[in-house]
Write an enzyme that holds these catalytic residues in place. Sequence first.
Site, PDB file in Angstrom:
ATOM      1  N   GLU A  31     -12.657  -0.853  -1.949  1.00  0.00           N
ATOM      2  CA  GLU A  31     -12.077   0.148  -2.838  1.00  0.00           C
ATOM      3  C   GLU A  31     -12.642  -0.036  -4.249  1.00  0.00           C
ATOM      4  O   GLU A  31     -12.749  -1.176  -4.726  1.00  0.00           O
ATOM      5  CB  GLU A  31     -10.551   0.015  -2.876  1.00  0.00           C
ATOM      6  CG  GLU A  31      -9.882   1.128  -3.654  1.00  0.00           C
ATOM      7  CD  GLU A  31      -8.368   0.949  -3.731  1.00  0.00           C
ATOM      8  OE1 GLU A  31      -7.643   1.945  -3.620  1.00  0.00           O
ATOM      9  OE2 GLU A  31      -7.915  -0.209  -3.914  1.00  0.00           O
ATOM     10  N   GLY A  71      -5.408  -7.882  -7.628  1.00  0.00           N
ATOM     11  CA  GLY A  71      -4.189  -8.501  -7.122  1.00  0.00           C
ATOM     12  C   GLY A  71      -4.157  -8.556  -5.613  1.00  0.00           C
ATOM     13  O   GLY A  71      -4.011  -9.618  -5.002  1.00  0.00           O
ATOM     14  N   ALA A  72      -4.324  -7.377  -4.999  1.00  0.00           N
ATOM     15  CA  ALA A  72      -4.315  -7.284  -3.537  1.00  0.00           C
ATOM     16  C   ALA A  72      -4.938  -5.957  -3.148  1.00  0.00           C
ATOM     17  O   ALA A  72      -5.123  -5.071  -3.983  1.00  0.00           O
ATOM     18  CB  ALA A  72      -2.893  -7.404  -2.991  1.00  0.00           C
ATOM     19  N   GLU A 119      -4.962  -2.921   0.128  1.00  0.00           N
ATOM     20  CA  GLU A 119      -4.180  -2.449   1.268  1.00  0.00           C
ATOM     21  C   GLU A 119      -5.003  -2.094   2.489  1.00  0.00           C
ATOM     22  O   GLU A 119      -4.642  -1.189   3.251  1.00  0.00           O
ATOM     23  CB  GLU A 119      -3.379  -1.207   0.847  1.00  0.00           C
ATOM     24  CG  GLU A 119      -4.208   0.051   0.579  1.00  0.00           C
ATOM     25  CD  GLU A 119      -4.627   0.218  -0.852  1.00  0.00           C
ATOM     26  OE1 GLU A 119      -5.019   1.331  -1.231  1.00  0.00           O
ATOM     27  OE2 GLU A 119      -4.573  -0.770  -1.606  1.00  0.00           O
ATOM     28  N   ASN A 120      -6.107  -2.773   2.764  1.00  0.00           N
ATOM     29  CA  ASN A 120      -6.897  -2.467   3.957  1.00  0.00           C
ATOM     30  C   ASN A 120      -5.969  -2.329   5.167  1.00  0.00           C
ATOM     31  O   ASN A 120      -5.105  -3.172   5.395  1.00  0.00           O
ATOM     32  CB  ASN A 120      -7.904  -3.583   4.234  1.00  0.00           C
ATOM     33  CG  ASN A 120      -8.655  -4.013   2.991  1.00  0.00           C
ATOM     34  OD1 ASN A 120      -9.392  -3.249   2.412  1.00  0.00           O
ATOM     35  ND2 ASN A 120      -8.432  -5.259   2.587  1.00  0.00           N
ATOM     36  N   HIS A 150       4.294  -3.309  -2.030  1.00  0.00           N
ATOM     37  CA  HIS A 150       3.346  -2.288  -2.482  1.00  0.00           C
ATOM     38  C   HIS A 150       2.249  -2.067  -1.440  1.00  0.00           C
ATOM     39  O   HIS A 150       1.959  -0.924  -1.061  1.00  0.00           O
ATOM     40  CB  HIS A 150       2.734  -2.728  -3.810  1.00  0.00           C
ATOM     41  CG  HIS A 150       1.770  -1.753  -4.383  1.00  0.00           C
ATOM     42  ND1 HIS A 150       2.111  -0.873  -5.381  1.00  0.00           N
ATOM     43  CD2 HIS A 150       0.460  -1.499  -4.118  1.00  0.00           C
ATOM     44  CE1 HIS A 150       1.081  -0.124  -5.697  1.00  0.00           C
ATOM     45  NE2 HIS A 150       0.055  -0.499  -4.940  1.00  0.00           N
ATOM     46  N   GLU A 151       1.627  -3.149  -0.991  1.00  0.00           N
ATOM     47  CA  GLU A 151       0.518  -3.005  -0.055  1.00  0.00           C
ATOM     48  C   GLU A 151       0.991  -2.503   1.304  1.00  0.00           C
ATOM     49  O   GLU A 151       0.280  -1.744   1.975  1.00  0.00           O
ATOM     50  CB  GLU A 151      -0.220  -4.340   0.098  1.00  0.00           C
ATOM     51  CG  GLU A 151      -0.739  -4.944  -1.203  1.00  0.00           C
ATOM     52  CD  GLU A 151      -1.552  -3.975  -2.041  1.00  0.00           C
ATOM     53  OE1 GLU A 151      -2.206  -3.081  -1.472  1.00  0.00           O
ATOM     54  OE2 GLU A 151      -1.539  -4.108  -3.277  1.00  0.00           O
ATOM     55  N   GLU A 202      -1.931   8.451  -4.103  1.00  0.00           N
ATOM     56  CA  GLU A 202      -1.700   7.304  -4.973  1.00  0.00           C
ATOM     57  C   GLU A 202      -0.296   7.348  -5.590  1.00  0.00           C
ATOM     58  O   GLU A 202       0.420   8.326  -5.470  1.00  0.00           O
ATOM     59  CB  GLU A 202      -2.742   7.279  -6.096  1.00  0.00           C
ATOM     60  CG  GLU A 202      -4.162   7.031  -5.601  1.00  0.00           C
ATOM     61  CD  GLU A 202      -4.313   5.667  -4.960  1.00  0.00           C
ATOM     62  OE1 GLU A 202      -3.490   4.770  -5.197  1.00  0.00           O
ATOM     63  OE2 GLU A 202      -5.283   5.506  -4.196  1.00  0.00           O
TER      64      GLU A 202
END
Length: 1102
Positions: free
Chosen positions: A372, A506-507, A509-510, A542-543, A556
């Site tokens: 991303e 941070g992370a 979301e794959n 969140h993810e 989003e």
Amino acid sequence: MNDSQLSVANRLSILSSFQSRLSNTSNISSWDLWKIYQDKVFPLIRLRSLSDSNLLLSDTFTRVIFVRHPLERLASAYIDKITSLQNSSFSLYDDIRRIICRKFASFYLKPNETAFYHWKRMKSKMTNEPCEKVVPSFQHFLEYITSDSVIIDVHWQPYSSLCRVCTFKYNFIGKYETIQDDLNILMSRINLTSIDWNFDRRFSTGRTRKQYQSIKKETCSYPPDNISYLNKSMTNITDTSISELTHRLPTTVIPSHYQLYIDVGQLEQYLFQGTVDIDIQVNENINKIILNSVALNITKIEYQGNNSVSSIVNGLPEFNEGYEQVTIKFTQAINPGNGRLHIEFNGIISEQLHGFYRTKDNNQIGACTQFEPGYARQAFPCFDEPLFKAKFTISIRAPKHLTTLSNMPIKSQRNDGDHTCIYEFDTTPIMSTYLVAYVIGAYDYVETHDSNNVQIRVYTPVGKKERGLFALHTTAKILPFYAEYFGIKYPLSKVDLIAIADFGSGAMENWGLITSHETYLLVDSQNTTQETKQEVALIVAHELAHQWFGNLVTMECFATWIQFLAIDHVYPEYDIWTQFVSDILATCMIPDALYNSHPIEIPIKKPTDINEIFDDITYEKGSSVIRLLHAYIGDEAFRSGLQNYLAEYAYKNTITENLWSHLSQTSKRPHLSDILSTWTKQMGYPLLNVRQEQQGNNRLLTIEQTRFLADGTIDDKLKWKIPINICTKSNPNEPIHQLYLDEEKKQEFVLEKVTETDWIKLNLFSVGIYRVNYPQSMLDALIPGIQDHTLSPQDRFGIQTDVYALARSGHINYVDYLRLLRHAYKHEDNLTVWKSILKQLTDLNSIIDYAHIDNIKKYFQTYICDLLSNIYNKLEWDPLPNEGLQAAMLRDLILIQMGINGHNKTREEAHKRFQILLNSNNQNHHSINPNIRAGIYLTVAKTGNQEIFEQLKSLYRKADTQEESIRLLTALCRFDDEMIQRQALEYIWNRNEVRKQDHLKAFVSLASYNRKGCEITWKYMQDNWNKIEDIYGEHDTHLIHFVEHVPSHFVTEERAEEVRKFHIDHPNPLLDRPVKKVLEQINIRRLVLERHEHTIHQFLIT
């Protein structure tokens, strides 16, 4: 009206007006036109009101005035054809501004300081004169370019460097003998097949460059009297030609499935090979296919149609590095239908923190992906835009002693020699390329299943799997909650969450394989603070939300909002919704008060656009709008509409209007889209100026709205539709009156049954995204409700943060804010309220660093310590019996502020506990509560010497968690001693000591600490920017953070000029908006100091 709302007919009408205005200017000299621009238009443009179509037209018109070339006619002709296509993806702004003034703008010159700078530098080289002697002034420069034949200056040497920064140059312009040759090449590039010319003799397209240069400048006023408009006849406008305008991939070829094979058998050498077979649908006859590929060596390309008689067609790659595309040209035409594109390639596993990149933990080499927003193209050739969704079947050859993961479960695996294994994974659902993921490395894991039997694993560094238990149990609770709330079960059979040692964000979301920074996934009972534990829960939520919003349906900002809903459900003791206003709402309102903000919804033209808008506006403001919407229509209607929306648009791209439509239906509010568009399609937010008048038992309320701007400028161009909830002294926690400001500048409302002794407060629970300016009498009436906590924490937060913003923007005096805090908030005990207050006082403290009055900073630090004295005495250092979780987080905030602002008792205790920590062995080290370690480290660093610096460095090297490492690295950057600051600067860029992912955090920590820290980091940035770009990549969002968080602390015009020159010397479209924002912030901080330094000083000493 926002230009994206204009119909095609309206756009054509405005374009027609545009052409008419051009044709009526034949008798106006260039100088007169420039004066019109200066006197009439520029002041409006300065307000940035580009959503106003008349201003938009004026802006474009005055810019096109300087286009002295027949190509402008071609641009105009082409744009007419585009608008006739009724292509909704083009807004009016794109039509005129971007297509005419960017795509065809090798001849476009905007006369600004950037152009002036390059012109002087170029002339200096030609004349061997010092730059300052080349031309007396910018005004002289303007006179020159507005009276001479700019076409010569812009296109052809030696003047082309003049436009290096301020234009986009077509690489063939000026290469050919005549202008007609240039035009013919341009026509072929954009598929124009027929056009008739009728030009004045002096502008004959057959004239050579030399003949052109001989024309006397006084004969070159624009436009020439007898130049007629082109008689146009254009055909063969294709999808490909439109894609060339926007640099997006054409839709003539659509992928449906990728068979991807990645070989990382040479992991130790950081090399990989691969093949990809892409099943595609060809929609028209083509002889080329355009897709994305960067930094890959393509060794073989074949295409074969699906019908039985199709032969294999070979292709040759032609790379466009600037647009990260490869054009595959085939030896014969490809007919419409389905087929398979076969590509073989190889590449290097990157050092940067995106694409397919290398990781290292305890000397164990690994690799992982971060695709991303547009980095899948660095790992395999693909259609790397969210629109092109497909299924993926992935196979990976990797060392067998390492763990190999991808989005889906392993379908099969087989040995391939003594040391490698080939893993084949199940086929994914339809998804975008940026969600593809694979990881190779050494990991342990913990496992469970949720109530819907979804397999959950959390992967950790080897030997640390117990640190994954908190994230594991949180995931097991949240997945079923989302499944019920959305009305759709989690679509896959497994979800893995993995802590990556080297991770830039941070992370991520794959789908099915969530990658994360270690700090945001692992919880260690001995080292993790309550704040970090809460952050882990929020990020996991969140993810996981993105597995529906972002993966199942591309959209989003919802994940940012619903993570709070999920954590409130799973961990109600966190009181997370109260923290929303300080952590999310307040965060977005700061940048959104700038001229150079942007709407939540903006068109994406290229990957750097995506990087640029992944910011506080997109996520924090977007989620704040969702919170406003949820409160406005209620949870039942919201949830029902959301479920309907998800069911209809699963596995599809969608737009926000589709969601608004479903929510309008379930809430029975047909005007919902009209309300929300004022918040999502235009930048900024309103300031409500309030007045009241008592009329018997009723209260007459007058509300006037204007755009709130951080520098105090008045802008009445934008208006919002604003739901307003009002509470009163009699009903402080209920929306006793619900008002609606319907995009009017001023409205009056009668509030019935509000007695004279009742106070009223707008924006109950700080749900609205606006600021309120009360008259002093109304504000004074609210103070008892603040003091006795009758008002909620969210409302106590909202009152003081609005007063602060009004003071900072010059609407009121800063002393009013400081007096309010002393009078109303000295006995405050809520975490959210203190977070906001301390952040704002820290901002003001950093401005006072540049004050001219002696000792003002010392007086201000005394004020802060006095303000915090009550809450400090209540909390002190150690946990109290039965205290809430927020108390532990608040204690650390208070201790840090007391320590760095000179509170002697805090400093003494911090040094005492630091020595205990140093003298302890490893077993007793953990006896120091992690919730107060930051307070200890930062306090001892504040006045520390070389010995303490070395002690902190030693602790940093021994730290067992990345969270503890960051605490200590931050402390290393917080010394007052300038010599130690310079040592810290050198240390944080030592790749053998500090991970690449932590350079930025430490660098910004040093820059934000004090004036000296900011100056030395800024100097380092100026001297080492090319090195920084090499480390992260020129399109990486880390660069935005460097620019936004370092020079933004300055307060002088001289520093602002340095920032301008920095951007000129290092041009990068990714940084255009960030640089403008920084320049605004420097100016605002300068104004604060000029307006308030003396009154603040007077207040502090009395």
